[in-house]
Design an enzyme around this catalytic site. Structure first.
Site, PDB file in Angstrom:
ATOM      1  N   LYS A  41       5.841  -5.246  19.364  1.00  0.00           N
ATOM      2  CA  LYS A  41       5.341  -6.516  19.862  1.00  0.00           C
ATOM      3  C   LYS A  41       5.678  -7.628  18.884  1.00  0.00           C
ATOM      4  O   LYS A  41       6.002  -8.727  19.278  1.00  0.00           O
ATOM      5  CB  LYS A  41       3.823  -6.421  20.031  1.00  0.00           C
ATOM      6  N   HIS A  91       4.894   2.898  22.322  1.00  0.00           N
ATOM      7  CA  HIS A  91       3.594   3.499  22.647  1.00  0.00           C
ATOM      8  C   HIS A  91       3.791   4.697  23.568  1.00  0.00           C
ATOM      9  O   HIS A  91       3.118   5.722  23.438  1.00  0.00           O
ATOM     10  CB  HIS A  91       2.689   2.488  23.356  1.00  0.00           C
ATOM     11  N   HIS A 141       4.757  -0.781  25.364  1.00  0.00           N
ATOM     12  CA  HIS A 141       6.213  -0.667  25.429  1.00  0.00           C
ATOM     13  C   HIS A 141       6.612   0.769  25.126  1.00  0.00           C
ATOM     14  O   HIS A 141       5.756   1.642  24.981  1.00  0.00           O
ATOM     15  CB  HIS A 141       6.872  -1.677  24.481  1.00  0.00           C
ATOM     16  N   CYS A 148      -0.950  -6.193  11.089  1.00  0.00           N
ATOM     17  CA  CYS A 148      -1.367  -4.838  10.672  1.00  0.00           C
ATOM     18  C   CYS A 148      -2.882  -4.726  10.655  1.00  0.00           C
ATOM     19  O   CYS A 148      -3.405  -3.630  10.584  1.00  0.00           O
ATOM     20  CB  CYS A 148      -0.946  -4.515   9.244  1.00  0.00           C
ATOM     21  N   LYS A 183      13.397  -2.766  15.161  1.00  0.00           N
ATOM     22  CA  LYS A 183      12.240  -1.990  15.598  1.00  0.00           C
ATOM     23  C   LYS A 183      11.739  -2.510  16.943  1.00  0.00           C
ATOM     24  O   LYS A 183      11.640  -3.713  17.156  1.00  0.00           O
ATOM     25  CB  LYS A 183      11.109  -2.056  14.580  1.00  0.00           C
ATOM     26  N   CYS A 223      -2.549  -9.276   6.484  1.00  0.00           N
ATOM     27  CA  CYS A 223      -1.587  -9.397   7.595  1.00  0.00           C
ATOM     28  C   CYS A 223      -2.358  -9.129   8.879  1.00  0.00           C
ATOM     29  O   CYS A 223      -2.882  -8.025   9.073  1.00  0.00           O
ATOM     30  CB  CYS A 223      -0.440  -8.394   7.466  1.00  0.00           C
ATOM     31  N   HIS A 281       5.690  -5.922   8.990  1.00  0.00           N
ATOM     32  CA  HIS A 281       6.087  -6.833  10.064  1.00  0.00           C
ATOM     33  C   HIS A 281       7.011  -7.962   9.621  1.00  0.00           C
ATOM     34  O   HIS A 281       7.544  -8.690  10.456  1.00  0.00           O
ATOM     35  CB  HIS A 281       4.848  -7.463  10.719  1.00  0.00           C
ATOM     36  N   CYS A 291       4.530  -9.673   4.879  1.00  0.00           N
ATOM     37  CA  CYS A 291       4.035  -8.330   5.190  1.00  0.00           C
ATOM     38  C   CYS A 291       5.179  -7.320   5.136  1.00  0.00           C
ATOM     39  O   CYS A 291       6.218  -7.539   5.749  1.00  0.00           O
ATOM     40  CB  CYS A 291       3.405  -8.343   6.578  1.00  0.00           C
TER      41      CYS A 291
HETATM   42  O1  ME8 Z   1      -1.432   0.526  15.016  1.00  0.00           O
HETATM   43  N1  ME8 Z   1       8.631   3.658  17.685  1.00  0.00           N
HETATM   44  O2  ME8 Z   1      -1.839   0.077  17.232  1.00  0.00           O
HETATM   45  P1  ME8 Z   1      -0.398  -0.376  17.779  1.00  0.00           P
HETATM   46  C1  ME8 Z   1       7.780   4.683  17.726  1.00  0.00           C
HETATM   47  N2  ME8 Z   1      -4.430   0.041  16.796  1.00  0.00           N
HETATM   48  N3  ME8 Z   1       6.454   4.558  17.923  1.00  0.00           N
HETATM   49  C2  ME8 Z   1       5.956   3.328  18.078  1.00  0.00           C
HETATM   50  C3  ME8 Z   1       6.801   2.187  18.034  1.00  0.00           C
HETATM   51  C4  ME8 Z   1       8.198   2.396  17.832  1.00  0.00           C
HETATM   52  N4  ME8 Z   1       9.073   1.406  17.812  1.00  0.00           N
HETATM   53  N5  ME8 Z   1       6.032   1.097  18.224  1.00  0.00           N
HETATM   54  C5  ME8 Z   1       4.753   1.545  18.383  1.00  0.00           C
HETATM   55  C6  ME8 Z   1      -2.188   0.378  15.952  1.00  0.00           C
HETATM   56  N6  ME8 Z   1       4.702   2.893  18.300  1.00  0.00           N
HETATM   57  C7  ME8 Z   1      -3.659   0.640  15.762  1.00  0.00           C
HETATM   58  C8  ME8 Z   1      -3.907   2.142  15.712  1.00  0.00           C
HETATM   59  S1  ME8 Z   1      -5.491   4.283  15.517  1.00  0.00           S
HETATM   60  C9  ME8 Z   1      -7.022   4.583  14.984  1.00  0.00           C
HETATM   61  C10 ME8 Z   1      -5.321   2.541  15.495  1.00  0.00           C
HETATM   62  C11 ME8 Z   1       3.501   3.735  18.451  1.00  0.00           C
HETATM   63  O3  ME8 Z   1      -0.634  -0.922  19.143  1.00  0.00           O
HETATM   64  C12 ME8 Z   1       3.245   4.566  17.198  1.00  0.00           C
HETATM   65  O4  ME8 Z   1       2.396   5.628  17.528  1.00  0.00           O
HETATM   66  O5  ME8 Z   1       0.273  -1.233  16.782  1.00  0.00           O
HETATM   67  C13 ME8 Z   1       2.502   3.576  16.346  1.00  0.00           C
HETATM   68  O6  ME8 Z   1       1.778   4.168  15.283  1.00  0.00           O
HETATM   69  C14 ME8 Z   1       1.570   2.955  17.362  1.00  0.00           C
HETATM   70  O7  ME8 Z   1       2.372   2.870  18.561  1.00  0.00           O
HETATM   71  C15 ME8 Z   1       1.087   1.582  16.926  1.00  0.00           C
HETATM   72  O8  ME8 Z   1       0.370   0.999  17.964  1.00  0.00           O
END
Ligand code: ME8
Length: 683
Positions: free
Chosen positions: A336, A60, A57, A168, A333, A165, A185, A182
């Site tokens: 997902k 990301h 989304h 997370c 926020k 959680c 979340h 959590c």
């Molecule tokens: O945390 N606003 O993956 P994830 C801004 N797999 N950035 C956002 C956002 C939002 N509303 N939502 C998501 C993970 N992001 C782990 C990471 S790294 C070794 C492992 C972005 O799929 C932001 O960069 O939950 C956030 O940290 C990341 O997506 C979380 O992606």
């Protein structure tokens, strides 16, 4: 550049030195020695690797676009760049999601990783490596790091009890929970007590504190650094680094009953990409990473666990971890787990339709908006309205229109050939000064990750150029017979535009390419370097310009209203104005047959229909629940308004409208007698 050959004899010394640096290689001539050594400048930047529990989304997209702009800028500045992104594919959350969807985890991961890759292609993300944690090259590295820590005595077997959680993939202390849920979340946590391996984080607390204190640039922005410092000062507990209650993970190399904890697995992706254990030369070159870009919720993993894990393995920590803020939508926020999602590709398509811009240009507008609207590091609330305002004011007007009003003047007064400028006056010097300052300021802002500031600076130059053209008024100069001065004004305006275009190219790669084509400069934009933006009057005069359509056509507010608003039920009994028969005939009403129907996820009353309107199947979104269920509608003949402008309803594009009668909170669909074929005209 082609065209005219000119010498830059008067370029200041400092500039000449900088130019030497910018190609990425500096020639160092030792005093009295004749050999020349070359030093290559590298830059390694990463995004988080995203979970594959659901499709990508705009959150990301935000991190990935930011990383892309930085990577592209560094390439422009002559660096040898490694830009990596990828997917985080192990853990209980992914295993559960795959099972819930009735497929095995690997198949699920392949599907969603494919969606991420497709989105990155559409958003013009120039990554050099896309890493998936299920790849053998990565599994080997994660195991090697785990084993190394074990041999060091930093990993030991024990029992871990705590709240987990799954969203997370993280343990929490009782005291960290918010109302028993959590803290990130707001979801229920699970009590877990299992035999596992633990990592002696506590042992490294003092080392980490010292590292953060001695390297103020290690965690940014500063407010986040302070949070990390106080977290570390409050005391680090040993960390559970393996799990035994599920299988979807990388096996612990010396204990096949356990899998490596998904965060340990995920973090090591950054050294896998750099070539750790597989390509020593590459690893020496690219490690340590220059920047890990992350969202603020995963900063602790990157600024606490990751450097300690590396230190335990004798590997240098990354140079910087930068945590940006969150995007919200109507204060919730975007994520997902909250179910509030904005699909960047849908948004780009809607923007393209609304404006008539090509979709790559609409993508550029989204890239620009996300980085310009909110200072990098802070939170921001997403609004269509602000997006449209930026599109019209900044991109269509300040940037696009500057080109669209300059080129026709070149056509009219100079037969479409960029004229040679005459002697410079004060205001010409001033524009030159602004341009050169802006190039430095943009470079500095990118280096400090002040991405919004870099864009503001480019707009400072565009503002100066627009003002210069207004005040220079070449049209009246020509009227007064001062062609030479008009030539200077037009030339310098185009020159400022050329420099702004090079500076904007990392953020808006498609639109700037189109603008470059209109400028007619024979050397492609892709071959330009930052040093080319530092050459004032680098625009080859004699160039034949190629004016074209506006790159960012303005968006009319009326059209926007139709697209972004959710379907509003029509109120009955209102007085309506009369229309002519001709006006009525403009409506393309047809018989349609509903082939499929389903509820739009996350909405209470919306149904998404696939309707056959004769030779074409359209998607229609309608607010028919609770009057009709999806099952009621399949197979029904309905009347469709087929030439209504498409509009975006909760992330789905609705390509028409069905007709229904409404009274007293009741709704009845219009149907037809005698079963006409789909597509039959209604009049
Ligand atoms: O945390 N606003 O993956 P994830 C801004 N797999 N950035 C956002 C956002 C939002 N509303 N939502 C998501 C993970 N992001 C782990 C990471 S790294 C070794 C492992 C972005 O799929 C932001 O960069 O939950 C956030 O940290 C990341 O997506 C979380 O992606």
């Amino acid at each position: 550049m082609g065209g005219t050959v000119r010498a830059f004899a008067s370029r200041p010394r400092r500039e000449a030195f900088v130019l030497g640096l910018l190609r990425g290689r500096v020639k160092l001539r030792g005093a009295g020695r004749s050999e020349v050594s070359t030093v290559s400048r590298k830059f390694y930047i990463t995004t988080p690797i995203y979970y594959v529990n659901a499709p990508p989304h705009i959150g990301h997209a935000y991190t990935t676009i930011a990383a892309d702009v930085i990577a592209r800028f560094k390439r422009l500045a002559g660096y040898d760049v490694l830009f990596a992104t990828g997917t985080d594919e192990h853990g209980i959350k992914i295993e559960r999601t795959a099972r819930a969807n009735g497929v095995d985890p690997k198949e699920w991961c392949d599907r969603i990783a494919g969606e991420f890759k497709q989105l990155w292609e559409r958003l013009n993300i120039s990554y050099d490596d896309f890493i998936r944690t299920t790849e053998p090259r990565h599994e080997r590295v994660a195991q090697a790091i785990f084993e190394r820590a074990y041999r060091n005595g930093d990993i030991y077997k024990g029992i871990y009890e705590g709240w987990y959680c799954a969203s997370c993939e993280s343990f929490y202390l009782e005291s960290e929970l918010v109302e028993g849920k959590c803290p990130v979340h707001g979801r229920p946590v699970e009590w877990t007590a299992e035999e596992c391996y633990l990592f002696r984080l506590s042992q490294y607390q003092d080392w980490l504190l010292r590292h953060i204190e001695e390297h103020p640039e290690f965690v940014e922005p500063e407010s986040r650094r302070n949070e990390v410092l106080s977290f570390v000062r409050s005391g680090l507990l040993d960390l559970a680094v393996s799990r035994s209650t599920f299988k979807w993970g990388i096996p612990v190399p010396f204990d096949p009953d356990q899998v490596i904890y998904v965060w340990i697995d995920a973090l090591t992706n950054y050294i896998t990409v750099a070539g750790y254990g597989q390509d020593e030369e590459r690893f020496q070159k690219f490690w340590p990473a220059d920047v890990h870009l992350v969202g603020k919720e995963i900063l602790r993993f990157h600024a606490v666990i990751w450097p300690i894990l590396l230190h335990s393995a004798g590997i240098a920590p990354p140079k910087k971890v930068f945590a940006h803020g969150w995007w919200t939508f109507k204060e919730q926020k975007i994520s997902k787990s909250t179910g509030v999602l904005v699909d960047p590709w849908d948004l780009a398509q809607a923007l393209a339709r609304l404006s008539g811009a090509e979709v790559g240009v609409a993508v550029d507008a989204i890239r620009y908006f996300l980085l310009r609207e909110v200072p990098f590091g802070q939170d921001g609330d997403f609004s269509d309205d602000n997006l449209i305002t930026r599109f019209n004011a900044d991109l269509a007007n300040d940037y696009g229109n500057l080109l669209n009003r300059t080129l026709p003047l070149v056509e009219r007064y100079f037969q479409g050939v960029v004229p040679e400028p005459g002697p410079a006056e004060d205001r010409d010097h001033l524009l030159r000064e602004t341009a050169l300052q802006v190039v430095d300021a943009v470079e500095g802002a990118i280096d400090r990750l002040e991405l919004h500031r870099a864009l503001q600076e480019i707009w400072r130059l565009l503002g100066a150029a627009n003002k210069y053209l207004d005040e220079g008024a070449p049209w009246s100069l020509v009227r007064r017979g001062q062609e030479r001065r008009a030539a200077t004004v037009l030339y310098n305006t185009l020159e400022a535009f050329r420099i702004a275009t090079i500076l904007l190219s990392p953020t808006c790669p498609t639109a700037t390419r189109r603008a470059w084509e209109q400028l007619g400069i024979p050397v492609p934009l892709e071959e330009q370097r930052l040093e080319d933006a530092r050459k004032w009057q680098g625009f080859p005069w004699g160039t034949r310009v190629r004016p074209g359509k506006p790159i960012f056509p303005r968006i009319e507010r009326e059209a926007v209203r139709a697209v972004v608003e959710e379907e509003q039920p029509q109120k009955g009994g209102e007085r309506v104005e009369e229309i002519s028969l001709d006006e009525f005939k403009r409506l393309d009403l047809r018989v349609g047959i509903v082939r499929e129907a389903k509820r739009v996820p996350g909405t209470e009353k919306l149904l998404e229909l696939r309707v056959d309107i004769g030779g074409e199947v359209r998607t229609l979104v309608t607010g028919l629940i609770p009057h009709y269920t999806a099952e009621d509608l399949v197979g029904k003949r309905i009347v469709v308004l087929a030439n209504l402008q498409p509009r975006q309803v909760r992330g789905v594009t609705s390509q028409g409208m069905l007709l229904a009668a409404e009274w007293d909170n009741e709704v009845a669909l219009l149907t037809v007698e005698k079963d006409p074929p789909p597509g039959a005209k209604v009049s």
